[in-house]
Design a protein around this motif. Structure first.
Motif, mmCIF file in Angstrom:
data_model
loop_
_atom_site.group_PDB
_atom_site.id
_atom_site.type_symbol
_atom_site.label_atom_id
_atom_site.label_comp_id
_atom_site.label_asym_id
_atom_site.label_seq_id
_atom_site.Cartn_x
_atom_site.Cartn_y
_atom_site.Cartn_z
ATOM 1 N N ARG A 136 18.517 13.319 7.510
ATOM 2 C CA ARG A 136 19.510 13.139 6.437
ATOM 3 C C ARG A 136 20.636 12.225 6.899
ATOM 4 O O ARG A 136 21.282 11.569 6.106
ATOM 5 C CB ARG A 136 20.085 14.498 6.004
ATOM 6 C CG ARG A 136 19.155 15.236 5.058
ATOM 7 C CD ARG A 136 19.571 16.665 4.918
ATOM 8 N NE ARG A 136 19.555 17.351 6.233
ATOM 9 C CZ ARG A 136 19.606 18.671 6.354
ATOM 10 N NH1 ARG A 136 19.719 19.436 5.289
ATOM 11 N NH2 ARG A 136 19.562 19.225 7.548
ATOM 12 N N ALA A 162 10.570 14.684 6.120
ATOM 13 C CA ALA A 162 11.219 14.600 4.813
ATOM 14 C C ALA A 162 10.753 15.720 3.898
ATOM 15 O O ALA A 162 11.503 16.167 3.027
ATOM 16 C CB ALA A 162 10.930 13.241 4.177
ATOM 17 N N SER A 166 13.006 17.679 1.115
ATOM 18 C CA SER A 166 12.769 17.001 -0.168
ATOM 19 C C SER A 166 13.256 17.864 -1.318
ATOM 20 O O SER A 166 13.005 19.061 -1.358
ATOM 21 C CB SER A 166 11.282 16.733 -0.311
ATOM 22 O OG SER A 166 10.998 16.335 -1.614
ATOM 23 N N TYR A 443 9.533 4.276 3.993
ATOM 24 C CA TYR A 443 10.234 5.551 3.957
ATOM 25 C C TYR A 443 11.434 5.403 3.036
ATOM 26 O O TYR A 443 12.191 4.461 3.207
ATOM 27 C CB TYR A 443 10.700 5.988 5.350
ATOM 28 C CG TYR A 443 11.514 7.253 5.263
ATOM 29 C CD1 TYR A 443 10.867 8.475 5.152
ATOM 30 C CD2 TYR A 443 12.900 7.201 5.192
ATOM 31 C CE1 TYR A 443 11.606 9.639 5.000
ATOM 32 C CE2 TYR A 443 13.637 8.372 5.041
ATOM 33 C CZ TYR A 443 12.985 9.580 4.946
ATOM 34 O OH TYR A 443 13.694 10.723 4.782
ATOM 35 N N PRO A 444 11.642 6.299 2.075
ATOM 36 C CA PRO A 444 10.721 7.393 1.736
ATOM 37 C C PRO A 444 9.426 6.862 1.121
ATOM 38 O O PRO A 444 9.436 5.798 0.505
ATOM 39 C CB PRO A 444 11.502 8.194 0.694
ATOM 40 C CG PRO A 444 12.816 7.541 0.497
ATOM 41 C CD PRO A 444 12.840 6.269 1.221
#
Ligand SMILES: *[C@@H]1O[C@H](CO)[C@@H](O)[C@H](O)[C@H]1NC(C)=O
Ligand SMILES: *[C@@H]1O[C@H](CO)[C@@H](O)[C@H](O)[C@H]1NC(C)=O
Ligand SMILES: *[C@@H]1O[C@H](CO)[C@@H](O)[C@H](O)[C@H]1NC(C)=O
Length: 497
Positions: A136, A162, A166, A443-444
């Motif tokens: 993050r 992630a 998420s 990414y993401p």
């Protein structure tokens, strides 16, 4: 005479009766045929429903992942599963989307390996006893340049991390679970390609290179884990995208599912299409956004960039060079992709109708994915190449395949390429623009990109893996839990295939 007449009348009426019977029989036969003959697409469904007792009726129900499905409920409220669909990629609710993609996320247990196996190789310095970066707030960058070709290990690991933070779990193809007994597959987060690229040189003060040391440590760690012992390693995902990565460990970890670029440097019993997953290279050239080129504006007919003289397997390059060097609309450029070679290659591919992919040291190369990103129709001359997701993707819709033995015949290749007309080329070009996302690492992760496609390829391996694990438990000497609750290892099969 009278007798004769009456007998003739009887014969006539008998004949009429006979005729009527025949006609009726033929008619009824035709009628029956109309009902049962030639199956139409819906027939199977109709027949299935007809067989059901009338007290069953269809209701719609909402399954946990929001997909509605029809189930059959009788008046007593007892549930009955709908007739099984054809063997496909069903999730636990029997839901399946049109691509055959799994809707329920694949559950993955990831070992908390020491950072020296993953982000530590990227010079990430963990604070305290952290094992993973807090994505993050920080995403350790991957080195630029050619290392990126094999960076699949980085993108898959980031995606798993992630999945824990998420806010939209429904959209995920794979998610990390902390309890390995709930997992479909076990992920080994070793950045083996990076380890090979950066740390395979031996420091004079060390006995072994860091890359070798890490592999040895990994094998020791894995084979001691209960997860490995439970399955003999069969449900483990081991990434070895660089053809030289895991050179030592592959011989010990072979029961697991490898993620590879190709099988060029693997014996068949160590890695093969049934067991393993082929992942695309990350393309080096930039994606061609808003491509407004067409057949006529791309003036080079055929483009190739690479070195001509390659080790074993690459002899075709040299042959082709001599066959094509005098064709004026063919571009054969030599040299590696270092320095600004990548940019030049990208520009060249965007100006070309077809891009050559010739087997080099290994059957695969990132050139194919560069061609796709540049919407330059790939011409593949590599008999042993294995392609990503080929179980659900038909490459002949956007690639031209030529056998090496044909390609080196005088004029064969150039005549073939010249015979492809604007219309046919344009169809392939349109298809390239459609499929290019499937080869995009990011990414993401986004819907249907390389990261998600790889997870889906892995998900399709799960039923086979489970069957193999069950088979391996047939005999008592392979029984897993020991008396003291400890686990006995399932011996690695001598003849896996
Ligand atoms: C892990 O899952 C299994 C099966 O669902 C369960 O029996 C076990 O208690 C779980 N372990 C932990 C530590 O939660
Ligand atoms: C492509 O077109 C879109 C929308 O027209 C625009 O936002 C984007 O910047 C363009 N990309 C490039 C690389 O030109
Ligand atoms: C393997 O055995 C388990 C029970 O231990 C069962 O739930 C599972 O369906 C079996 N898998 C296959 C593929 O047969």
């Amino acid at each position: 005479m009278a007798e004769k007449q009456s007998s003739s009348a009887a014969r006539k009426s008998f004949f009429a009766l006979f005729l009527t019977t025949i006609v009726l029989f033929v008619l009824s036969w035709l009628f029956v045929l109309r009902l049962t003959g030639r199956p139409r697409p819906l027939d199977r469904k109709v027949l299935t429903t007809q067989k059901l007792p009338t007290f069953f009726h269809h209701v719609k129900s909402q399954s946990s992942n929001g997909l509605s499905r029809a189930i059959l409920v009788n008046n007593g409220g007892r549930e009955e599963e709908p007739p099984k669909r054809e063997q496909g990629f069903q999730d636990k609710d029997g839901a399946m989307n049109c691509n055959g993609n799994v809707k329920e996320p694949l559950k993955i247990f990831m070992y908390d390996l020491d950072p020296e196996f993953h982000f530590g190789l990227l010079d990430w310095k963990p604070q305290g006893d952290r094992i993973w970066p807090d994505i993050r707030t920080e995403i350790p960058p991957y080195p630029e340049g050619l290392n990126l070709q094999h960076s699949i290990e980085y993108w898959l690991t980031l995606d798993l991390l992630a999945s824990e933070i998420s806010d939209n779990p429904n959209n995920r193809v794979a998610m990390r679970v902390q309890n390995s007994s709930e997992a479909d597959l076990i992920f080994v987060p070793f950045f083996s390609s990076l380890s090979y690229n950066r740390f395979s040189k031996q420091n004079p003060h060390q006995k072994k290179s860091v890359n070798k040391v890490l592999q040895a440590k990994l094998v020791k760690f894995l084979t001691a884990q209960k997860e490995w012992k439970m399955s003999g390693g069969r449900d483990h995902i081991v990434m070895a995208h660089h053809p030289n990565s895991m050179l030592d460990a592959r011989m010990q970890l072979w029961p697991s599912i490898f993620i590879l670029a190709d099988f060029g440097r693997y014996p068949l019993n160590i890695a093969n299409v049934d067991k393993d997953v082929i992942a695309p290279y990350k393309h080096m050239v930039e994606s061609y956004a808003n491509d407004t080129s067409d057949f006529d504006s791309r003036q080079t007919l055929l483009f190739f960039q690479g070195s001509i003289y390659r080790k074993d397997g690459g002899f075709a390059r040299q042959e082709l060079f001599y066959l094509l060097k005098d064709e004026k609309d063919v571009h054969f450029a030599f040299g590696s992709l270092k320095n600004n070679g990548v940019i030049k290659a990208g520009q060249g591919m965007r100006l070309s109708k077809f891009c050559l992919n010739i087997a080099g040291d290994t059957p695969s190369s990132n050139r194919l994915f560069d061609a796709i990103a540049s919407h330059c129709v790939p011409v593949i001359i590599s008999d042993d190449i294995e392609l990503p997701y080929e179980d659900i993707l038909d490459y002949s819709e956007f690639c031209v395949f030529v056998r090496t033995s044909d390609a080196v015949k005088e004029n064969f290749l150039i005549n073939l390429i010249r015979s492809i007309r604007k219309e046919e080329w344009t169809q392939m070009w349109e298809k390239l623009k459609e499929v290019e996302t499937l080869f995009e690492y990011q990414y993401p992760a986004k819907d249907g990109d390389a990261v998600q496609m790889i997870w889906q390829s892995l998900a399709r391996k799960v039923p086979g893996v489970k069957m193999k694990i069950n088979k391996s438990r047939r005999y008592s000497d392979a029984v897993v839990p020991g008396k003291d609750g400890g686990l006995r290892s399932i011996p690695a099969p001598k003849n896996f295939w």
